[in-house]
Every structure is written in C-alpha cells, then in structure tokens.
Design a protein around this motif. Structure first.
Motif, PDB file in Angstrom:
ATOM      1  N   SER A  27     -16.837 -29.602   4.312  1.00 23.15           N
ATOM      2  CA  SER A  27     -17.322 -28.287   4.494  1.00 23.15           C
ATOM      3  C   SER A  27     -17.777 -28.026   3.172  1.00 23.15           C
ATOM      4  O   SER A  27     -17.272 -28.185   2.052  1.00 23.15           O
ATOM      5  N   ASP A  29     -18.361 -24.211   2.788  1.00 20.20           N
ATOM      6  CA  ASP A  29     -17.522 -22.918   2.717  1.00 20.20           C
ATOM      7  C   ASP A  29     -16.289 -22.794   2.430  1.00 20.20           C
ATOM      8  O   ASP A  29     -15.296 -23.428   2.735  1.00 20.20           O
ATOM      9  N   THR A  30     -16.050 -22.081   1.367  1.00 16.31           N
ATOM     10  CA  THR A  30     -14.907 -21.758   0.994  1.00 16.31           C
ATOM     11  C   THR A  30     -13.593 -21.528   1.912  1.00 16.31           C
ATOM     12  O   THR A  30     -12.499 -21.910   1.783  1.00 16.31           O
ATOM     13  N   VAL A  31     -13.885 -20.308   2.555  1.00 18.20           N
ATOM     14  CA  VAL A  31     -12.982 -19.914   3.607  1.00 18.20           C
ATOM     15  C   VAL A  31     -12.588 -20.877   4.520  1.00 18.20           C
ATOM     16  O   VAL A  31     -11.525 -20.929   4.947  1.00 18.20           O
ATOM     17  N   LEU A  32     -13.709 -21.523   5.090  1.00 16.96           N
ATOM     18  CA  LEU A  32     -13.466 -22.574   6.167  1.00 16.96           C
ATOM     19  C   LEU A  32     -12.599 -23.644   5.544  1.00 16.96           C
ATOM     20  O   LEU A  32     -11.643 -24.283   6.270  1.00 16.96           O
ATOM     21  N   ARG A  33     -12.791 -24.049   4.361  1.00 13.92           N
ATOM     22  CA  ARG A  33     -12.087 -25.157   3.722  1.00 13.92           C
ATOM     23  C   ARG A  33     -10.482 -24.536   3.548  1.00 13.92           C
ATOM     24  O   ARG A  33      -9.671 -25.628   3.804  1.00 13.92           O
ATOM     25  N   LEU A  34     -10.556 -23.425   3.113  1.00 14.04           N
ATOM     26  CA  LEU A  34      -9.041 -22.883   3.280  1.00 14.04           C
ATOM     27  C   LEU A  34      -8.291 -22.897   4.538  1.00 14.04           C
ATOM     28  O   LEU A  34      -7.184 -23.439   4.509  1.00 14.04           O
ATOM     29  N   ILE A  35      -8.906 -22.434   5.478  1.00  9.93           N
ATOM     30  CA  ILE A  35      -8.258 -22.478   6.711  1.00  9.93           C
ATOM     31  C   ILE A  35      -7.772 -23.764   7.290  1.00  9.93           C
ATOM     32  O   ILE A  35      -6.956 -24.033   7.724  1.00  9.93           O
TER      33      ILE A  35
END
Length: 69
Positions: A27, A29-35
C-alpha cells in the motif's frame, strides 16, 4: 500468562498477520498502512506467544486440554 490461543486459532492469526503485512508493504496510503500494520503486529504477536489479552478478558480459551502443561 497461561496460553489461551489454540492450534487452529493460531493458524488463522498467523494468516491474518501475514496478509496484513503484505497489504502494508503493497500500500501507498499512510493511514491504510498504519491500520494494517497494527493488525499485523497484533495477529503475529498473539499467534507467536499463544496468549491473547482479549481472550483472557472474555474468558475464552481455544487450546486443547493436551496443549496445557
């Protein structure tokens, strides 16, 4: 800490952990990677240790009698 994560449960947690890790690596996307990074960490940690604090809190135990020392 008494183990409360059994064989099949561990298998699925490892699978979810590695799939989540693959999503993190693929991924952008930073938020997707964090989740998915958090999901991967939790899945792999609980599968590796055989202990899940949420299971303990809810009184769940997926181990067989023979898994206990």
């Amino acid at each position: 800490m008494e183990k409360n994560v059994g064989g099949l449960d561990r298998f699925f947690r490892l699978g979810i952990g590695f799939l989540s890790l693959a999503i993190v690596l693929a991924s952008e996307d930073t938020v997707l990677r964090l989740i998915f990074g958090v999901v991967a960490l939790i899945g792999l940690a609980t599968a590796t240790t055989g202990y899940c604090p949420v299971n303990a809190r809810l009184g769940l135990n997926t181990t067989d009698k023979k898994d206990h020392p």
